[in-house]
Write a protein that holds these residues in place. Structure first.
Motif, PDB file in Angstrom:
ATOM      1  N   ASN A   1      -6.896   7.755   2.593  1.00  0.00           N
ATOM      2  CA  ASN A   1      -5.386   7.815   4.195  1.00  0.00           C
ATOM      3  C   ASN A   1      -6.860   8.148   5.467  1.00  0.00           C
TER       4      ASN A   1
ATOM      5  N   ASP B   1      -4.928  12.381  -0.067  1.00  0.00           N
ATOM      6  CA  ASP B   1      -5.616  11.300   0.929  1.00  0.00           C
ATOM      7  C   ASP B   1      -6.805  10.945   0.873  1.00  0.00           C
TER       8      ASP B   1
ATOM      9  N   ARG C   1       0.726  -0.937   0.018  1.00  0.00           N
ATOM     10  CA  ARG C   1      -0.082   0.055   0.054  1.00  0.00           C
ATOM     11  C   ARG C   1       0.998   1.408   0.046  1.00  0.00           C
TER      12      ARG C   1
ATOM     13  N   VAL D   1       0.486   6.759  -7.437  1.00  0.00           N
ATOM     14  CA  VAL D   1      -0.487   7.427  -7.404  1.00  0.00           C
ATOM     15  C   VAL D   1       0.363   9.078  -7.558  1.00  0.00           C
ATOM     16  N   SER D   2       0.556   9.082  -6.348  1.00  0.00           N
ATOM     17  CA  SER D   2       1.739  10.440  -6.257  1.00  0.00           C
ATOM     18  C   SER D   2       1.991  11.107  -7.612  1.00  0.00           C
TER      19      SER D   2
ATOM     20  N   LEU E   1      -1.081  -0.439 -10.376  1.00  0.00           N
ATOM     21  CA  LEU E   1      -1.372  -0.740  -8.509  1.00  0.00           C
ATOM     22  C   LEU E   1      -1.598  -2.211  -9.155  1.00  0.00           C
TER      23      LEU E   1
ATOM     24  N   THR F   1      -4.015   2.117   3.378  1.00  0.00           N
ATOM     25  CA  THR F   1      -4.362   3.345   1.980  1.00  0.00           C
ATOM     26  C   THR F   1      -5.662   2.570   1.597  1.00  0.00           C
ATOM     27  N   PHE F   2      -6.326   2.434   0.913  1.00  0.00           N
ATOM     28  CA  PHE F   2      -6.991   1.804   0.219  1.00  0.00           C
ATOM     29  C   PHE F   2      -7.885   1.382   0.243  1.00  0.00           C
TER      30      PHE F   2
ATOM     31  N   VAL G   1      -6.472   8.000  -1.745  1.00  0.00           N
ATOM     32  CA  VAL G   1      -5.693   7.152  -1.371  1.00  0.00           C
ATOM     33  C   VAL G   1      -6.607   6.520  -0.637  1.00  0.00           C
TER      34      VAL G   1
ATOM     35  N   THR H   1     -10.719   2.883  -5.224  1.00  0.00           N
ATOM     36  CA  THR H   1     -10.162   4.009  -6.450  1.00  0.00           C
ATOM     37  C   THR H   1     -10.657   4.434  -6.987  1.00  0.00           C
TER      38      THR H   1
ATOM     39  N   ALA I   1       0.852   4.105  -2.927  1.00  0.00           N
ATOM     40  CA  ALA I   1       0.590   5.410  -2.926  1.00  0.00           C
ATOM     41  C   ALA I   1       1.812   5.959  -3.381  1.00  0.00           C
TER      42      ALA I   1
ATOM     43  N   HIS J   1       2.190   5.592   4.608  1.00  0.00           N
ATOM     44  CA  HIS J   1       0.788   5.139   3.984  1.00  0.00           C
ATOM     45  C   HIS J   1       0.258   3.892   3.923  1.00  0.00           C
TER      46      HIS J   1
END
Length: 296
Positions: free
Chosen positions: A188, A183, A96, A103-104, A256, A212-213, A186, A268, A100, A209
């Motif tokens: 958070n 956030d 995870r 995605v960032s 992912l 998350t998800f 994901v 997501t 993150a 992170h």
């Protein structure tokens, strides 16, 4: 009168390689040089454990990583050192963390330090470039009164002892606003103040992170200052790019898919779609504690 809530420095204890994760007495941290091609360095380099971050609830090892004459400081979180959680599958926090980061990177905001999944001295785990925070950039504060001053956003009231309360505020900062959007995407469940690292050249990084998800709405954060406010035009454009990248066959969806479950990937996509539909920052759902504990 305000009392700034300073982000605490992460402290490290010394370690040597062995059969179990190391701990205790204190040691000097080696200087962190700038990392060239950090993802390659993190993924391919030789990890040497130097210490352990004391405050972490899971095993967080401070290391150096060396590859082809390059070296950098990093954090290594072995899956074997993860504490079981009731609402997340066991042994999935490292994946995870990497998700993150992916995605960032897809947002273009670069809010999460370079992060990879790799083998290490204690088995598979997350490896992330160590970020040394720059002092003097206040992002959180506890203040007297009932309203935030100009340049700050109110989060809520917090007990400060002896039955007294203070207003928790965060800076009205574009970097934090971008992070609030990330956030939300994901999901958070643990955005604490200590996870915010102002760095050199005005950069802001966010760490930790692992939770998350989740498919359920678990957004829990200190960055509620924009709750219910319209998203910026920049954020809307970024969310549109994420929507495309998360589509079937999209590059982010492909990355992912090996890190989170199909149901989590679908969730997501749904969160991104919901943000675009509402055009606003999310508000606390009331079904889950909105503020992490402890908050810093």
């Amino acid at each position: 009168m305000s009392a700034p809530e300073r982000i605490p420095a992460r402290s490290v204890t010394s370690a040597s390689a062995g059969s179990s994760p190391p701990a205790q007495p204190s040691a000097e941290r080696p200087a962190q040089p700038s990392a060239e091609r950090p993802v390659e360095l993190l993924a391919e380099g030789e990890l040497t454990v130097r210490g352990r971050v004391r405050e972490a609830s899971n095993a967080v090892l401070y290391c150096t990583v060396s590859y082809e004459g390059r070296e950098a400081a990093c954090v290594y979180k072995p899956v074997a050192g993860e504490r079981p959680l009731w609402d997340f599958p066991d042994g999935t926090l490292a994946q995870r963390e990497v998700a993150a980061y992916e995605v960032s990177e897809a947002t273009g905001w670069g809010l999460v330090p370079p992060t990879v999944l790799r083998d290490g001295p204690y088995g598979e785990g997350m490896c992330q470039l160590w970020i040394e925070g720059e002092p003097g950039s206040e992002l959180l504060a506890l203040v007297a009164g009932e309203e935030a001053a100009e340049g700050w956003k109110a989060v809520g009231f917090a007990e400060v002892g002896d039955g007294e309360t203070a207003l928790l505020v965060h800076a009205d900062d574009q970097r934090l606003r971008r992070l609030a959007v990330l956030d939300a995407v994901v999901n958070n469940a643990d955005r604490k103040g200590g996870h915010l690292l102002p760095a050199a050249e005005g950069r802001l990084y966010a760490i930790d992170h692992g939770v998350t998800f989740n498919v359920e709405n678990k957004l829990r954060t200190l960055l509620w200052g924009w709750a219910g406010e319209p998203l910026t035009e920049e954020a809307v454009e970024v969310l549109r790019r994420l929507r495309d990248a998360l589509g079937e066959g999209g590059p982010l969806a492909a990355r992912l898919a090996s890190l989170i479950t199909p149901a989590e990937l679908d969730a997501t996509r749904e969160r991104v779609a919901a943000l675009l539909t509402s055009g606003r920052h999310p508000e606390p759902s009331g079904e889950w504690p909105a503020i992490p504990w402890p908050p810093v």
